[in-house]
Design an enzyme around this catalytic site. Sequence first.
Site, PDB file in Angstrom:
ATOM      1  N   ILE A   1       0.845  -1.177   0.072  1.00 51.82           N
ATOM      2  CA  ILE A   1      -0.050  -0.170   0.202  1.00 51.82           C
ATOM      3  C   ILE A   1       0.864   1.420   0.018  1.00 51.82           C
ATOM      4  O   ILE A   1       0.487   2.251  -0.489  1.00 51.82           O
ATOM      5  CB  ILE A   1      -0.949  -0.163   1.232  1.00 51.82           C
ATOM      6  CG1 ILE A   1      -2.116   0.859   0.820  1.00 51.82           C
ATOM      7  CG2 ILE A   1      -0.327   0.268   2.684  1.00 51.82           C
ATOM      8  CD1 ILE A   1      -3.074   0.466  -0.220  1.00 51.82           C
TER       9      ILE A   1
ATOM     10  N   SER B   1      11.976   3.026   6.178  1.00 53.05           N
ATOM     11  CA  SER B   1      12.068   1.576   6.274  1.00 53.05           C
ATOM     12  C   SER B   1      12.777   0.918   7.402  1.00 53.05           C
ATOM     13  O   SER B   1      13.762   1.515   7.813  1.00 53.05           O
ATOM     14  CB  SER B   1      12.531   1.195   4.973  1.00 53.05           C
ATOM     15  OG  SER B   1      12.568  -0.244   4.596  1.00 53.05           O
TER      16      SER B   1
ATOM     17  N   TYR C   1      12.627   3.965  11.021  1.00 51.55           N
ATOM     18  CA  TYR C   1      11.362   4.737  11.277  1.00 51.55           C
ATOM     19  C   TYR C   1      11.884   6.002  12.239  1.00 51.55           C
ATOM     20  O   TYR C   1      11.446   6.965  11.770  1.00 51.55           O
ATOM     21  CB  TYR C   1      10.178   4.064  11.991  1.00 51.55           C
ATOM     22  CG  TYR C   1       9.636   3.022  10.687  1.00 51.55           C
ATOM     23  CD1 TYR C   1       8.730   3.339  10.074  1.00 51.55           C
ATOM     24  CD2 TYR C   1      10.308   1.788  10.620  1.00 51.55           C
ATOM     25  CE1 TYR C   1       8.106   2.487   9.336  1.00 51.55           C
ATOM     26  CE2 TYR C   1       9.874   0.904   9.797  1.00 51.55           C
ATOM     27  CZ  TYR C   1       8.640   1.248   9.108  1.00 51.55           C
ATOM     28  OH  TYR C   1       8.159   0.294   8.099  1.00 51.55           O
TER      29      TYR C   1
ATOM     30  N   HIS D   1       0.727   0.320  14.087  1.00 55.40           N
ATOM     31  CA  HIS D   1       0.091   1.643  13.697  1.00 55.40           C
ATOM     32  C   HIS D   1       0.294   2.600  14.928  1.00 55.40           C
ATOM     33  O   HIS D   1       0.467   3.605  14.985  1.00 55.40           O
ATOM     34  CB  HIS D   1      -1.275   1.416  13.282  1.00 55.40           C
ATOM     35  CG  HIS D   1      -1.424   1.040  11.950  1.00 55.40           C
ATOM     36  ND1 HIS D   1      -2.603   0.655  11.353  1.00 55.40           N
ATOM     37  CD2 HIS D   1      -0.400   0.494  10.999  1.00 55.40           C
ATOM     38  CE1 HIS D   1      -2.621  -0.037  10.214  1.00 55.40           C
ATOM     39  NE2 HIS D   1      -1.257   0.300   9.678  1.00 55.40           N
TER      40      HIS D   1
ATOM     41  N   LYS E   1      -5.629   2.039   7.848  1.00 54.35           N
ATOM     42  CA  LYS E   1      -6.649   1.174   8.413  1.00 54.35           C
ATOM     43  C   LYS E   1      -6.308  -0.285   8.555  1.00 54.35           C
ATOM     44  O   LYS E   1      -5.350  -0.434   7.818  1.00 54.35           O
ATOM     45  CB  LYS E   1      -7.979   1.158   7.586  1.00 54.35           C
ATOM     46  CG  LYS E   1      -8.067   0.853   5.992  1.00 54.35           C
ATOM     47  CD  LYS E   1      -7.302  -0.374   5.634  1.00 54.35           C
ATOM     48  CE  LYS E   1      -7.994  -1.834   6.019  1.00 54.35           C
ATOM     49  NZ  LYS E   1      -7.153  -2.776   5.270  1.00 54.35           N
TER      50      LYS E   1
ATOM     51  N   ASP F   1      -8.456  -6.433   8.920  1.00 53.04           N
ATOM     52  CA  ASP F   1      -8.110  -6.099   7.661  1.00 53.04           C
ATOM     53  C   ASP F   1      -9.151  -5.926   6.670  1.00 53.04           C
ATOM     54  O   ASP F   1      -9.336  -4.858   5.981  1.00 53.04           O
ATOM     55  CB  ASP F   1      -7.230  -7.286   6.936  1.00 53.04           C
ATOM     56  CG  ASP F   1      -6.174  -6.434   5.818  1.00 53.04           C
ATOM     57  OD1 ASP F   1      -5.333  -5.876   6.215  1.00 53.04           O
ATOM     58  OD2 ASP F   1      -6.789  -6.767   4.656  1.00 53.04           O
TER      59      ASP F   1
HETATM   60  N1  LIG Z   1      -5.962   1.324   1.736  1.00 56.17           N
HETATM   61  C1  LIG Z   1      -5.954   0.113   1.458  1.00 56.17           C
HETATM   62  O1  LIG Z   1      -6.518  -0.288   0.269  1.00 56.17           O
HETATM   63  C2  LIG Z   1      -5.113  -0.841   2.112  1.00 56.17           C
HETATM   64  C3  LIG Z   1      -4.582  -1.976   0.950  1.00 56.17           C
HETATM   65  C4  LIG Z   1      -3.799  -2.563   1.879  1.00 56.17           C
HETATM   66  C5  LIG Z   1      -3.312  -2.670   2.935  1.00 56.17           C
HETATM   67  N2  LIG Z   1      -3.851  -1.614   3.776  1.00 56.17           N
HETATM   68  C6  LIG Z   1      -3.046  -1.430   5.128  1.00 56.17           C
HETATM   69  O2  LIG Z   1      -1.904  -0.897   5.237  1.00 56.17           O
HETATM   70  C7  LIG Z   1      -1.207  -1.798   6.077  1.00 56.17           C
HETATM   71  C8  LIG Z   1       0.130  -2.384   5.481  1.00 56.17           C
HETATM   72  O3  LIG Z   1      -0.410  -3.355   4.522  1.00 56.17           O
HETATM   73  P1  LIG Z   1       0.405  -3.685   3.337  1.00 56.17           P
HETATM   74  O4  LIG Z   1      -0.505  -4.670   2.325  1.00 56.17           O
HETATM   75  O5  LIG Z   1       1.114  -2.756   2.554  1.00 56.17           O
HETATM   76  O6  LIG Z   1       1.495  -4.704   4.042  1.00 56.17           O
HETATM   77  P2  LIG Z   1       2.873  -5.257   3.525  1.00 56.17           P
HETATM   78  O7  LIG Z   1       2.942  -5.287   1.861  1.00 56.17           O
HETATM   79  O8  LIG Z   1       3.088  -6.423   4.165  1.00 56.17           O
HETATM   80  O9  LIG Z   1       3.637  -4.128   3.751  1.00 56.17           O
HETATM   81  C9  LIG Z   1       3.925  -3.815   5.106  1.00 56.17           C
HETATM   82  C10 LIG Z   1       5.014  -3.068   5.341  1.00 56.17           C
HETATM   83  O10 LIG Z   1       5.188  -2.446   6.500  1.00 56.17           O
HETATM   84  C11 LIG Z   1       6.802  -2.347   7.122  1.00 56.17           C
HETATM   85  N3  LIG Z   1       6.770  -3.013   8.344  1.00 56.17           N
HETATM   86  C12 LIG Z   1       7.340  -2.192   9.575  1.00 56.17           C
HETATM   87  N4  LIG Z   1       7.368  -2.988  10.570  1.00 56.17           N
HETATM   88  C13 LIG Z   1       7.230  -4.244  10.175  1.00 56.17           C
HETATM   89  C14 LIG Z   1       6.837  -5.706  10.627  1.00 56.17           C
HETATM   90  N5  LIG Z   1       7.442  -5.966  12.042  1.00 56.17           N
HETATM   91  N6  LIG Z   1       6.763  -6.560   9.880  1.00 56.17           N
HETATM   92  C15 LIG Z   1       6.535  -6.592   8.420  1.00 56.17           C
HETATM   93  N7  LIG Z   1       6.402  -5.336   8.058  1.00 56.17           N
HETATM   94  C16 LIG Z   1       6.558  -4.339   8.604  1.00 56.17           C
HETATM   95  C17 LIG Z   1       7.609  -3.105   6.032  1.00 56.17           C
HETATM   96  O11 LIG Z   1       8.208  -2.096   5.395  1.00 56.17           O
HETATM   97  P3  LIG Z   1       9.771  -1.863   5.710  1.00 56.17           P
HETATM   98  O12 LIG Z   1      10.286  -3.120   5.363  1.00 56.17           O
HETATM   99  O13 LIG Z   1      10.246  -0.907   4.624  1.00 56.17           O
HETATM  100  O14 LIG Z   1       9.933  -1.459   7.080  1.00 56.17           O
HETATM  101  C18 LIG Z   1       6.490  -3.730   5.244  1.00 56.17           C
HETATM  102  O15 LIG Z   1       6.885  -3.693   3.759  1.00 56.17           O
HETATM  103  C19 LIG Z   1      -2.049  -2.599   6.800  1.00 56.17           C
HETATM  104  O16 LIG Z   1      -2.454  -2.325   7.978  1.00 56.17           O
HETATM  105  C20 LIG Z   1      -3.333  -2.657   5.830  1.00 56.17           C
HETATM  106  O17 LIG Z   1      -4.318  -3.022   6.407  1.00 56.17           O
HETATM  107  C21 LIG Z   1      -4.788  -0.780   3.154  1.00 56.17           C
END
Ligand SMILES: NC(=O)c1ccc[n+]([C@@H]2O[C@H](COP(=O)([O-])OP(=O)(O)OC[C@H]3O[C@@H](n4cnc5c(N)ncnc54)[C@H](OP(=O)(O)O)[C@@H]3O)[C@@H](O)[C@H]2O)c1
Length: 341
Positions: free
Chosen positions: A13, A34, A58, A79, A97, A178
Amino acid sequence: MALRWGIAGTGAIARGFADALGRLPGAELVAVGSRGRATADEFGEKYGITPHRRYGSYESLAADDDIDIVYVASPHSHHHEHTLLFLESGHGVLCEKPFALNAGQAAEMVATARARGRFLMEAMWSRFLPAYVRLRELVTAGEIGTVLSVEGDFGFRLPMDPTHRLFDPTLGGGALLDLGVYPVSLASMLLGEPSRVAAFGQLGETGVDEHLAVVTSYDSGAFAVAKASLRANLACAGRVTGTAGSMELPAFMHCPDELVVQRAGTTERLHLPAARDGDGGDGAAETAGGGLHHQARHVHERLSSGHLDSDVMPLDETVAIMRTLDAARAQLGVRYPADNA
Ligand SMILES: NC(=O)c1ccc[n+]([C@@H]2O[C@H](COP(=O)([O-])OP(=O)(O)OC[C@H]3O[C@@H](n4cnc5c(N)ncnc54)[C@H](OP(=O)(O)O)[C@@H]3O)[C@@H](O)[C@H]2O)c1
């Protein structure tokens, strides 16, 4: 008003949102944080962030005071921690969210933003999409009468992988937080906070909810049903029914391109695309169907008019939504490590 954005996290996202900012007039993506310098570099390279503002932690992003607002795109489990980090270092925050893991965390985040005088909003992007804006206008104008029921579901079959964030309880896994948050938020937007919450579902081997329904009822006599699943492909549609008509949000209910309005024996299909022309590349279209720029534009408008929160996704409502999710999760029997804090 030009706004300098930082992004915390480089996942799916975060990439979608960076694409959205890239085409939003007045938005400048100036920094990324990151857990690792290599991922920060890769992200910064792709989105044109100068090398010295691609941070490998961060905390380093938080120390950059040439940023107006940080978009928190980490997993749900982080979050609370990340939002507090950026608020306390003097930045505004747009937090993905679900806003937090529970209402206690959410209330602390809101109290911190207010105490520090910083902007804060839950990135419930659906509310800013054209179909949702029109739906609110039609309901407010009384076009479907008094709303009596709100239904929505969001689910897909995801192969079980205990390391995937959706199955991992330490990352706030489960379908409710989620996916179920979208229909729960839709019901909240139209009916307010429920007086009763009843949840039913199945937990998987990692202890998170994989298939569930939440029924809520309201003092007005209305009710709502939200379903979410990681085990089955649900219709992913929404329906709002009133005394004088109904409205359907066809799949996907969290980012629909149409609003189907039925009243007085007529059916009208309103074409209200979520994405802009050209939102077809990787990033926004891949992760969220495009349309993430609408919420970002709202943040620009609120900040430029001197507000520190949103009138479309108010902070008190965000906390109330977390209370509803808490009540449902308690009945489902899902606990996260943070619930003990
Ligand atoms: N609005 C929407 O349509 C939408 C869609 C998808 C997700 N979301 C929300 O966005 C958030 C992230 O979702 P995503 O799908 O982007 O997830 P994702 O692809 O797994 O990415 C999450 C990112 O968070 C960082 N991170 C920091 N601490 C972490 C940890 N302990 N373990 C894993 N990752 C960690 C990582 O970035 P670094 O490695 O760079 O630190 C990772 O790439 C969720 O809360 C989700 O509900 C919203």
